[in-house]
Design a protein around this motif. Structure first.
Motif, PDB file in Angstrom:
ATOM      1  N   MET B   1     -36.380 -55.429  -5.451  1.00 52.28           N
ATOM      2  CA  MET B   1     -37.664 -55.117  -6.088  1.00 52.28           C
ATOM      3  C   MET B   1     -37.413 -54.549  -7.479  1.00 52.28           C
ATOM      4  SD  MET B   1     -40.787 -52.986  -4.403  1.00 52.28           S
ATOM      5  CE  MET B   1     -40.062 -52.823  -2.767  1.00 52.28           C
ATOM      6  N   LYS B   2     -38.086 -55.129  -8.497  1.00 54.49           N
ATOM      7  CA  LYS B   2     -37.796 -54.634  -9.846  1.00 54.49           C
ATOM      8  C   LYS B   2     -38.562 -53.356 -10.130  1.00 54.49           C
ATOM      9  CE  LYS B   2     -41.103 -58.080 -11.427  1.00 54.49           C
ATOM     10  NZ  LYS B   2     -41.615 -59.009 -12.324  1.00 54.49           N
ATOM     11  N   ASN B   3     -38.138 -52.679 -11.209  1.00 56.90           N
ATOM     12  CA  ASN B   3     -38.834 -51.467 -11.646  1.00 56.90           C
ATOM     13  C   ASN B   3     -38.909 -50.383 -10.579  1.00 56.90           C
ATOM     14  OD1 ASN B   3     -39.330 -52.882 -14.007  1.00 56.90           O
ATOM     15  ND2 ASN B   3     -41.253 -53.697 -13.224  1.00 56.90           N
ATOM     16  N   LYS B   4     -37.770 -50.029 -10.022  1.00 57.20           N
ATOM     17  CA  LYS B   4     -37.750 -48.950  -9.025  1.00 57.20           C
ATOM     18  C   LYS B   4     -37.651 -47.627  -9.749  1.00 57.20           C
ATOM     19  CE  LYS B   4     -35.912 -50.276  -4.561  1.00 57.20           C
ATOM     20  NZ  LYS B   4     -34.797 -50.203  -3.635  1.00 57.20           N
ATOM     21  N   ILE B   5     -38.298 -46.615  -9.187  1.00 60.84           N
ATOM     22  CA  ILE B   5     -38.142 -45.265  -9.740  1.00 60.84           C
ATOM     23  C   ILE B   5     -37.842 -44.272  -8.630  1.00 60.84           C
ATOM     24  CG2 ILE B   5     -39.559 -45.534 -11.810  1.00 60.84           C
ATOM     25  CD1 ILE B   5     -41.917 -44.553 -10.321  1.00 60.84           C
ATOM     26  N   LYS B   6     -37.225 -43.147  -9.049  1.00 56.56           N
ATOM     27  CA  LYS B   6     -36.859 -42.091  -8.098  1.00 56.56           C
ATOM     28  C   LYS B   6     -37.895 -40.979  -8.193  1.00 56.56           C
ATOM     29  CE  LYS B   6     -31.804 -41.981  -7.598  1.00 56.56           C
ATOM     30  NZ  LYS B   6     -31.146 -42.856  -8.543  1.00 56.56           N
ATOM     31  N   PHE B   7     -38.240 -40.439  -7.037  1.00 57.10           N
ATOM     32  CA  PHE B   7     -39.114 -39.279  -7.064  1.00 57.10           C
ATOM     33  C   PHE B   7     -38.761 -38.400  -5.863  1.00 57.10           C
ATOM     34  CE2 PHE B   7     -42.321 -40.248  -3.731  1.00 57.10           C
ATOM     35  CZ  PHE B   7     -41.891 -41.521  -3.388  1.00 57.10           C
ATOM     36  N   PHE B   8     -39.438 -37.253  -5.702  1.00 51.17           N
ATOM     37  CA  PHE B   8     -39.063 -36.291  -4.659  1.00 51.17           C
ATOM     38  C   PHE B   8     -40.236 -35.941  -3.759  1.00 51.17           C
ATOM     39  CE2 PHE B   8     -34.987 -35.545  -6.489  1.00 51.17           C
ATOM     40  CZ  PHE B   8     -35.179 -35.707  -7.858  1.00 51.17           C
ATOM     41  N   ILE B   9     -39.977 -36.008  -2.457  1.00 52.29           N
ATOM     42  CA  ILE B   9     -40.982 -35.599  -1.485  1.00 52.29           C
ATOM     43  C   ILE B   9     -40.434 -34.367  -0.773  1.00 52.29           C
ATOM     44  CG2 ILE B   9     -42.362 -36.267   0.501  1.00 52.29           C
ATOM     45  CD1 ILE B   9     -41.642 -39.182  -0.121  1.00 52.29           C
ATOM     46  N   ASN B  10     -41.098 -33.228  -0.988  1.00 53.10           N
ATOM     47  CA  ASN B  10     -40.616 -31.961  -0.415  1.00 53.10           C
ATOM     48  C   ASN B  10     -39.137 -31.751  -0.713  1.00 53.10           C
ATOM     49  OD1 ASN B  10     -43.145 -31.440   0.558  1.00 53.10           O
ATOM     50  ND2 ASN B  10     -42.696 -31.893   2.689  1.00 53.10           N
ATOM     51  N   GLY B  11     -38.743 -32.087  -1.933  1.00 57.97           N
ATOM     52  CA  GLY B  11     -37.379 -31.868  -2.353  1.00 57.97           C
ATOM     53  C   GLY B  11     -36.419 -33.002  -2.049  1.00 57.97           C
ATOM     54  N   CYS B  69     -53.809 -41.014  -3.165  1.00 52.14           N
ATOM     55  CA  CYS B  69     -54.219 -42.421  -3.297  1.00 52.14           C
ATOM     56  C   CYS B  69     -54.628 -42.773  -4.718  1.00 52.14           C
ATOM     57  CB  CYS B  69     -55.357 -42.743  -2.343  1.00 52.14           C
ATOM     58  SG  CYS B  69     -56.856 -41.796  -2.674  1.00 52.14           S
ATOM     59  N   MET B  70     -54.937 -41.780  -5.553  1.00 55.83           N
ATOM     60  CA  MET B  70     -55.412 -42.051  -6.903  1.00 55.83           C
ATOM     61  C   MET B  70     -54.313 -41.879  -7.955  1.00 55.83           C
ATOM     62  SD  MET B  70     -58.556 -42.906  -6.521  1.00 55.83           S
ATOM     63  CE  MET B  70     -59.572 -42.685  -7.978  1.00 55.83           C
ATOM     64  N   ALA B  71     -53.172 -41.359  -7.528  1.00 55.40           N
ATOM     65  CA  ALA B  71     -52.106 -41.076  -8.490  1.00 55.40           C
ATOM     66  C   ALA B  71     -51.015 -42.131  -8.383  1.00 55.40           C
ATOM     67  CB  ALA B  71     -51.528 -39.690  -8.211  1.00 55.40           C
ATOM     68  N   GLU B  72     -50.467 -42.547  -9.492  1.00 52.90           N
ATOM     69  CA  GLU B  72     -49.355 -43.491  -9.484  1.00 52.90           C
ATOM     70  C   GLU B  72     -48.054 -42.711  -9.521  1.00 52.90           C
ATOM     71  OE1 GLU B  72     -50.898 -47.679 -11.407  1.00 52.90           O
ATOM     72  OE2 GLU B  72     -49.629 -46.362 -12.616  1.00 52.90           O
ATOM     73  N   VAL B  73     -47.065 -43.234  -8.819  1.00 53.38           N
ATOM     74  CA  VAL B  73     -45.767 -42.557  -8.801  1.00 53.38           C
ATOM     75  C   VAL B  73     -45.142 -42.648 -10.188  1.00 53.38           C
ATOM     76  CG1 VAL B  73     -43.572 -42.355  -7.630  1.00 53.38           C
ATOM     77  CG2 VAL B  73     -45.492 -43.377  -6.445  1.00 53.38           C
ATOM     78  N   GLU B  74     -44.553 -41.552 -10.639  1.00 55.77           N
ATOM     79  CA  GLU B  74     -43.869 -41.559 -11.930  1.00 55.77           C
ATOM     80  C   GLU B  74     -42.449 -41.083 -11.732  1.00 55.77           C
ATOM     81  OE1 GLU B  74     -46.192 -39.110 -14.486  1.00 55.77           O
ATOM     82  OE2 GLU B  74     -47.870 -40.528 -14.494  1.00 55.77           O
ATOM     83  N   ASP B  75     -41.598 -41.407 -12.692  1.00 57.17           N
ATOM     84  CA  ASP B  75     -40.189 -41.063 -12.604  1.00 57.17           C
ATOM     85  C   ASP B  75     -40.013 -39.553 -12.401  1.00 57.17           C
ATOM     86  OD1 ASP B  75     -37.260 -41.162 -14.630  1.00 57.17           O
ATOM     87  OD2 ASP B  75     -37.557 -42.007 -12.628  1.00 57.17           O
ATOM     88  N   ARG B  76     -39.214 -39.177 -11.410  1.00 53.65           N
ATOM     89  CA  ARG B  76     -38.871 -37.793 -11.126  1.00 53.65           C
ATOM     90  C   ARG B  76     -40.081 -36.927 -10.736  1.00 53.65           C
ATOM     91  NH1 ARG B  76     -33.978 -37.824 -11.603  1.00 53.65           N
ATOM     92  NH2 ARG B  76     -33.807 -35.628 -11.075  1.00 53.65           N
ATOM     93  N   MET B  77     -41.114 -37.587 -10.249  1.00 53.28           N
ATOM     94  CA  MET B  77     -42.306 -36.848  -9.826  1.00 53.28           C
ATOM     95  C   MET B  77     -41.956 -35.960  -8.625  1.00 53.28           C
ATOM     96  SD  MET B  77     -45.880 -38.624  -8.711  1.00 53.28           S
ATOM     97  CE  MET B  77     -46.954 -38.612 -10.132  1.00 53.28           C
ATOM     98  N   GLU B  78     -42.524 -34.748  -8.583  1.00 45.02           N
ATOM     99  CA  GLU B  78     -42.267 -33.843  -7.454  1.00 45.02           C
ATOM    100  C   GLU B  78     -43.517 -33.702  -6.610  1.00 45.02           C
ATOM    101  OE1 GLU B  78     -39.008 -31.163  -9.804  1.00 45.02           O
ATOM    102  OE2 GLU B  78     -40.523 -30.121  -8.619  1.00 45.02           O
ATOM    103  N   ILE B  79     -43.384 -34.178  -5.391  1.00 42.63           N
ATOM    104  CA  ILE B  79     -44.532 -34.145  -4.504  1.00 42.63           C
ATOM    105  C   ILE B  79     -44.262 -33.161  -3.375  1.00 42.63           C
ATOM    106  CG2 ILE B  79     -45.886 -35.523  -2.876  1.00 42.63           C
ATOM    107  CD1 ILE B  79     -45.156 -37.918  -4.718  1.00 42.63           C
ATOM    108  N   LEU B  80     -45.241 -32.297  -3.138  1.00 43.56           N
ATOM    109  CA  LEU B  80     -45.121 -31.361  -2.027  1.00 43.56           C
ATOM    110  C   LEU B  80     -46.256 -31.620  -1.048  1.00 43.56           C
ATOM    111  CD1 LEU B  80     -44.312 -27.965  -3.789  1.00 43.56           C
ATOM    112  CD2 LEU B  80     -42.752 -29.388  -2.468  1.00 43.56           C
ATOM    113  N   ILE B  81     -45.868 -31.885   0.194  1.00 46.40           N
ATOM    114  CA  ILE B  81     -46.885 -32.049   1.231  1.00 46.40           C
ATOM    115  C   ILE B  81     -46.906 -30.745   1.996  1.00 46.40           C
ATOM    116  CG2 ILE B  81     -47.657 -33.372   3.201  1.00 46.40           C
ATOM    117  CD1 ILE B  81     -45.942 -35.630   2.327  1.00 46.40           C
ATOM    118  N   ASP B  82     -48.034 -30.058   1.919  1.00 47.15           N
ATOM    119  CA  ASP B  82     -48.122 -28.770   2.578  1.00 47.15           C
ATOM    120  C   ASP B  82     -48.876 -28.912   3.879  1.00 47.15           C
ATOM    121  OD1 ASP B  82     -50.073 -25.798   2.078  1.00 47.15           O
ATOM    122  OD2 ASP B  82     -48.204 -26.086   3.201  1.00 47.15           O
TER     123      ASP B  82
END
Lengths: 384, 84, 484
Positions: B1-11, B69-82
């Protein structure tokens, strides 16, 4: 079914009318309450629930508030439904030198009237309320300031009164009031006539209209206050919080007109944060404005930036029943037997509801009130 | 898959494609429970997928209560699911 | 350089919005299109960025939509995505918020509301469990990211949309354990009449059914989901058979183990913006419920405010395309860009087609009608307001105690006071009032709406509010911050 006769008719099922019905019921007087729309559809359903001593004019106003506040803990127990009464204590935030000088004077006056209010330094203020920014100079604090839920309080009063036989009719319009030999004799509505010798005008912002029905000039006019409501969140604010500007704007029309609105903020039991408010004379327009909303948001964030990411989920406006001297209009009207005023509480209706109900009920049942009513007479506005 | 990016879910590191919503990335990573309901403190997960229900709220780069659902993933995005 | 006011603001970049925008942009007008999503296209045209090249693999409608988006991006108009409209007055002054951060005000000569529809939800016990998702959300995940919510999915609800989603799940290499259709077979077959009106849909319909038949997907008709259960998330679904009046047939309970249930019960038009502007609303069952009333030229009761697409009647993509074109012509006429003769020539055929689309819509929407029996048998402890955890029992008690409008119910027990602003529970509340009071739905008005129309942070609301002129933007004014 609308009764043909009633001992007492109360016009208005807002918090004031409800409190009066409740207190009358305690004295075994069954009132008939007439409401043009729904219960608490006027000022009582569109306001914050702050119960404040610190925003009252030192003097009779403050003393009345003090008495009224003392009634809340017992009421919270007595009334059928919870009223979300919380004695959090209140802070009036001071941001400028001028505000500091003004609040010091205010404090002196409050103390003279026996109210314990203390002046806190910036550090002491932030220790009490960590959410406040470091850009403030300090605050005044009163342990007595509290909050309750205005609509639940109104319903609580009415339900209790209804249990003792009071009757509440909603969606009914008062057409005119009949007078015979200088005395109230009946009230005409769009659903029928009720013979009665006592009518209590608790119609809030509509009290002037009721007054006109009996040729009385009642100088109450609506003053709009816009309020923002955020999503419900776990506790962020520990106290009821006002700004010094909020109090100044209340008593000085020039300051309010110049756009200084200040803020009053409350976190409800449900967790929503209510932020107010503007003070505008716009007739009966209950709309919010883009400028009003923006003004409230920017004002509060200046002092509590911590809540900047909270979502505002609605904004509404309420109309306060304003009087020229900031005191409600209470008591008998000498020129008209049987007509009793109980309106014009401006932004103090929730706080003063218990004592108002008690005083007016006392007036009806025994002829005298538990608290002197001279300063609240309608006649004080007479030019004669 | 082209254009892959890395991001973080709960670290923890995860990958997604450019253009994926945060919701899609979280669902693809097997997340079902996103938050607790206000009063009853029940587990909740995404429902409408189009920004109406607010049941997919997560923290994105420090900003709380964002709709995944409204946000697009961005490079190095930090997501916290509480969901605690 | 003098700045020109926007001539027209189009709210919503779905089919009707973009078709209208393309036509209007040809006439030397200052056009602004705002859409709350990251990309234009609304719901139908969602696609993965890797798939934005227009190929023969796409359906005719999809190609038309993608071509229009491409054309729009090449025109001299302003497009603002991730932008929500927070407020509108009857004089067409809009307050908009870009990216949840920046506020703008704009006051165009004309507004086109093309805000589309959202899904309708009918609650059942346990519907708030994680693992229960809408059919729409399933489609969005598949279309937008080729992600399946789960390998195996059960589909429930009413109407034909769930079938389209089932087919998309199969195309995405997922498995559909079963389709539990609340409609009876006879109600389902009735849609055939509608398909004859919209021949373009017949091909899709046949392809969908073929896929489902070939995959041997079990389909059950006249089945209602009554309960979902599980420890931390969905584990099983309980369904019952119902008669033609929605009454449960005793002894017909069936348990389906599953981890993912996709439900869809129809659609609700996003009329809130029109409502706030004071536009007249109408209740029309054949159109799918509460809609924005419009003249045959698609103008609302507020002068200069037009509406197109699902908000004038739920009937799918083809109606939105026709109405986008029609609204554009009506706006050109209103703004004096074309003569009434030209308008007549251009609009006659479009109006004919519109009538046909509405006739199709009648068949489409008939499948989403909810029997009062179903509403009345929703268990008391079922949550209705998900934001504030308010149950059906509390709502019914309020109704029985005299609350006969959604606003009264809202004031009494708080449904609709959460962050979704009543968009999920609102439609259920007025169906419940009608079910219990026997009042026809058209007499029970929808929940009233206020500014801000969408939840927005205090930080964004603190402003400043910049004025938006087109196509350039002036720098922030010192508007607001009146406190001293």
């Amino acid at each position: 079914m609308l009764p043909r006769k009633a001992d007492v008719v109360i016009i208005g099922a807002g918090v004031i009318g409800a409190s009066i019905a409740y207190h009358l019921a305690k004295e075994n007087v069954r009132a008939v309450v007439l409401e043009q729309k729904e219960i608490a559809s006027g000022s009582s359903g569109a306001c914050e629930g702050l119960l404040l001593l610190q925003s009252k004019k030192p003097g009779i106003h403050l003393e009345l508030a003090l008495e009224s506040l003392r009634r809340f803990p017992a009421l919270a127990q007595e009334l059928d439904n919870p009223i979300e009464y919380e004695n959090k204590g209140g802070l009036v935030v001071i941001e400028t030198e001028e505000e500091l000088s003004a609040m010091k004077l205010f404090l002196d006056k409050q103390k003279k009237h026996g109210v314990e209010v203390s002046l806190l330094s910036k550090e002491q203020t932030r220790e009490k309320e960590p959410a406040l920014t470091g850009n403030i100079m300090g605050a005044t604090f009163s342990a007595l300031d509290s909050q309750a839920h205005p609509i639940l309080l109104t319903f609580g009063f009415l339900r209790s009164a209804q249990k003792s036989g009071a009757k509440v009719f909603t969606n009914i319009q008062v057409r005119d009031i009949e007078v015979a030999h200088g005395r109230i004799s009946a009230i005409n509505t769009d659903k029928g006539k009720i013979e009665t010798r006592t009518v209590i005008n608790a119609a809030g912002t509509f009290a002037a209209e009721i007054g006109r029905m009996v040729n009385l000039t009642v100088p109450i006019k609506p003053r709009r206050g816009q309020i923002l409501v955020t999503e419900a969140v776990p506790p962020v604010l520990k106290h009821c919080i006002l700004s010094a500007m909020y109090i100044a704007a209340k008593f000085n029309p020039k300051i309010a007109e110049a756009g200084g609105v200040g803020f009053a903020v409350e976190q409800t039991t449900n967790g929503n944060i209510l932020v107010g408010s503007t003070r505008e004379f716009v007739g009966f327009d209950k709309g919010t404005t883009y400028e009003g909303i923006q003004s409230i948001a920017s004002t509060i964030l200046r002092v509590i930036p911590k809540i900047e990411n909270l979502h505002v989920i609605r904004a509404f406006a309420g109309l306060r029943p304003y009087t020229p001297d900031g005191l409600p209009i209470l008591g008998k009207v000498e020129s008209l037997d049987g007509f009793i005023m109980a309106a014009g509480h401006e932004g103090d209706g929730i706080t003063l509801a218990p004592i108002t109900g008690e005083m007016i009920a006392g007036l009806v049942v025994t002829g005298s009130s538990s608290f002197p009513l001279d300063d609240f007479r309608l006649a004080r506005f007479s030019t004669e | 898959m082209k254009n892959k990016i890395k991001f973080f879910i709960n670290g923890k590191e995860a990958t997604a494609c450019i253009g994926d919503t945060v919701l899609a990335a979280l669902v693809a990573s097997g997340h079902k429970i996103f938050k607790k309901s206000r009063k009853l403190n029940e587990d909740r997960g995404p429902v409408c997928g189009m920004g109406v229900c607010y049941e997919c709220q997560v923290s994105i780069n420090g900003a709380p209560s964002q709709r995944a659902c409204m946000a697009e993933v961005e490079d190095r995005m930090e997501i916290l699911i509480d969901a605690s | 350089m003098p700045h020109k006011n926007f001539d027209i603001v189009i709210v919503g970049g779905g089919f009707s919005g973009i078709l209208a925008a393309n036509i209007l942009a040809e006439h030397a007008l200052n056009v602004l299109v705002v859409d709350e999503n990251n990309n234009l296209g609304g719901q139908f045209l969602r696609h993965h960025p890797n798939q934005s090249d227009i190929t023969e693999a796409h359906s005719r409608l999809k190609r038309l939509g993608l071509q229009n988006i491409k054309a729009l991006n090449e025109k001299r108009i302003r497009i603002m995505t991730r932008t929500e409209v927070l407020g509108i007055t009857s004089e067409r002054e809009l307050l908009i918020c870009e990216a949840g951060k920046r506020l703008y005000s704009v006051r165009p000569d004309a507004v086109l509301l093309a805000t589309g529809a959202r899904e309708k939800f009918v609650p059942f016990e346990g519907w708030t469990l994680p693992g229960i998702i809408s059919t729409g959300a399933t489609q969005i995940l598949l279309k937008g990211s080729r992600v399946l919510p789960s390998k195996e999915i059960i589909i429930g609800g009413a109407g034909i949309f769930p079938y389209a989603v089932a087919s998309e799940i199969l195309m995405g290499n997922g498995r559909v354990r079963a389709i539990l259709d609340q409609n009876h077979l006879s109600e389902k077959i009735a849609i055939a009449g509608g398909l004859l009106l919209e021949k373009s849909k017949i091909g899709d319909g046949i392809r969908t059914m073929a896929k489902l038949i070939l995959s041997q997907t079990p389909v059950k008709f006249g089945v209602r989901i009554t309960e979902a259960s599980g420890q931390k998330s969905l584990e099983e679904v309980l369904a019952v058979k119902i008669d033609h009046n929605g009454r449960t047939l005793p002894g017909s309970e069936t348990v389906y183990p599953c981890e993912c249930l996709a439900v869809g019960y129809g659609f609700v038009a996003n009329i809130e913006l029109a409502q706030l502007a004071g536009c007249r609303l109408e209740y029309d069952e054949s159109k799918g419920g509460w809609m924005v009333w419009v003249t045959e030229d698609l103008e609302t009761s507020a002068s200069g405010i037009f509406a197109a697409g699902e908000i004038t009647g739920i009937a799918g993509a083809t109606k939105s395309i026709t109405e986008g074109k029609l609204a554009a012509q009506a706006i050109l006429l209103k703004l004096g860009k074309i003569s009434s003769d030209t308008f007549f020539a251009r609009s006659t055929q479009l109006k004919k087609m519109r009538k046909q689309h509405l006739r199709f819509g009648k068949y489409f929407n008939a499948q989403h009608k909810i029997h009062s029996e179903i509403i009345r048998s929703i268990a008391d402890k079922t949550i209705v307001c998900r934001c504030e955890d308010i149950t059906m029992g509390e709502i019914v008690t309020a109704i029985q105690n005299g609350c006969v409008t959604p606003d009264a119910v809202k004031k009494a027990v708080r449904p609709g006071m959460g962050i979704c602003q009543g968009r999920i529970c609102g439609p259920i509340i007025y169906e419940t009032i009608t079910a219990y009071k026997g009042k026809p739905v058209e007499q029970v008005k929808p929940l009233s709406v206020r500014v801000p129309l969408k939840a927005v942070s205090l930080k964004a609301l603190a402003g400043p509010i910049s004025k938006l002129y087109g196509p350039n933007l002036i720098t922030p004014t010192n508007k607001g911050g009146k406190s001293c």
